[in-house]
Design an enzyme around this catalytic site. Sequence first.
Site, short mmCIF file in Angstrom:
data_model
loop_
_atom_site.label_atom_id
_atom_site.label_comp_id
_atom_site.label_asym_id
_atom_site.label_seq_id
_atom_site.Cartn_x
_atom_site.Cartn_y
_atom_site.Cartn_z
CD GLU A 225 -3.07 -0.82 2.17
OE1 GLU A 225 -2.80 -0.28 3.20
OE2 GLU A 225 -4.30 -1.19 1.92
CD GLU B 215 -3.88 -6.00 3.06
OE1 GLU B 215 -4.82 -5.10 3.64
OE2 GLU B 215 -2.92 -5.63 2.54
#
Length: 610
Positions: free
Chosen positions: A156, A232
Amino acid sequence: MTEFAVGDTDFLLDGRPVRLLSGALHYFRVHEGQWGHRLAMLRAMGLNCVETYVPWNLHEPRPGSFRDVQALGRFLDAAQRAGLRAIVRPGPYICAEWENGGLPHWVTGGSGTLVRTRDEGFLGHVERWFAHLLREIVPRQIDRGGPVLMVQVENEYGSYGSDQVYLGRLADLLREGGVSVPLFTSDGPEDHMLTGGSLPGVLATANFGSHARVAFETLRRHRPTGPLMCMEFWCGWFDHWGAEHVVRDPGDAADALREILECGASVNLYMAHGGTNFAGWAGANRGGGALHDGALEPDVTSYDYDAPIDEYGRPTEKFWRFRSLLAAYTDGPLPELPSAPASLGSPATVDLTDWSPLSAVLDALGGPETERPVPPTFEELDVDRGLVRYTVDVPGPRRPYPLTVRGLRDLATVYVDGEPAGVLTEDEPQLKEPVAGPARVDLWVESLGRVNYGPRTGEPKGITGGVLHERQYLHGVRARALRLDAFDTGVEPVPFRPLPASGAPGLYRGTVTVRGAGDARLELPGWTRGFAWINGFNLGRYWSVGPQRSLYVPGPALREGTNEIWLLEFEEASDPPTLRATAEAGEAGEAGEAGEAGEAGEAGEAGGGD
Ligand code: GLA
């Protein structure tokens, strides 16, 4: 040997389209004796792949000194034996509610905000670590038919920075280290995150908890082709000490999973099985909205995550709902569930035998005392997890003045001339009672876990400013560190003595006799805050603020007959703790009142926040 590739619309396994039904399971959050059971549970849920991060700080505690890097390879072998493919996310930053987001304290201590950038000093550390790590897994688990299908670049990154040179260098390091399988990035499904965190020519994936269609539309604006994957899917969430236990409704989570699957996408359930932050490796957040610059919110020891497979390895309602959904996407019938791990036979109370005050523990297991003009940080003292005793003298004679700690992280138990004087925090850094001089002040400062997400990731621990009497800095500070890993080699050097009359802080030792060893939880009613070990295995932090009420004791850590227990209590101890069977427990982690995950699953606030 199978060949895995990223096609224009699908993932391809030996040329045929394949959908990855993956689940996150971190090998470092599950006792190795239970990997097989948990992996079989993933298969039984209908998954064909397991995903794990790799925590750099666990494996390289000091520069160039490595600890059990082979664990990753053993885990990947176990995954292959269980019939699962694997996705590896080696960081170097992993977030994951893990201490410092996986970055070693000796890296963040030296590099500060240069971490996660092209800075040569930082990249040099990463280069040496990756070379070491990849030597372990490339030959066997990636080449020659190993289970690894894909490897992630960073984590991320678009939620943190915009250094494309850094991301590119990381991808090069992975390639140079022999990673021949496809690479990918993962980011929140927002324009600024995707532009900051993805790399040309490298598959981009998205992380979210709901609204798959909207998320994938955003991803498509950035990547017109390529397989869609939610790397995710937050089907649960994590807890902070002192806050409400967070749950996500199973029906709501199943609906969100169905939407992902209906989009034709691949998915990685975060978490399929969360496990436990053993040994004080839990990280922390900073509250305060998008800037994440507010109060410290340390993560609890349980990483149950309200996942489909709970902390104790049991299937939950979410498991059964996901299983029936996933069954439609797999060939043939799903495997049966493995037999449940044994649960402790009957409850057993710990027999506390002896004790040692904290200062004697520090003398026996701590580092050398150093004296500095101002307090050194944990980083300067080379402490990852543990505590530091700072001692400073108030000159005298002088009348009573307020005593304040500037830049305190995270918590200080204070003694004035040996008498308890209060507990200070970031929010309340001043003693209630003024202190007259001359006096000696001892401050036992604990790290509650380093920040693992947002702009303050990697900030130092300890006293980062100084100790003030009225407005005056008190100079000449003695500091002595107690690293938690000092307990790895046992407590023999500690001079134990008979139990104290009161529940004084210190290291308590005892035994517990087990009939029918198996999964258990340790209940410590009345104990305040500290760490518990069983047969030398560190179960993690306990803390009376909740919501977690007991510590998970994995069955393989117990033995039939006598077991040795150590309890390192920082404030006030109580009656002997009890071991109970996990089978008796309701929710894993024994959380109190449950609050809804709320925005935890929203696509908007991507990642690692709170
Ligand atoms: C982000 C991170 C993960 C984890 C989750 C929250 O998606 O990438 O490591 O921190 O948030 O659990």
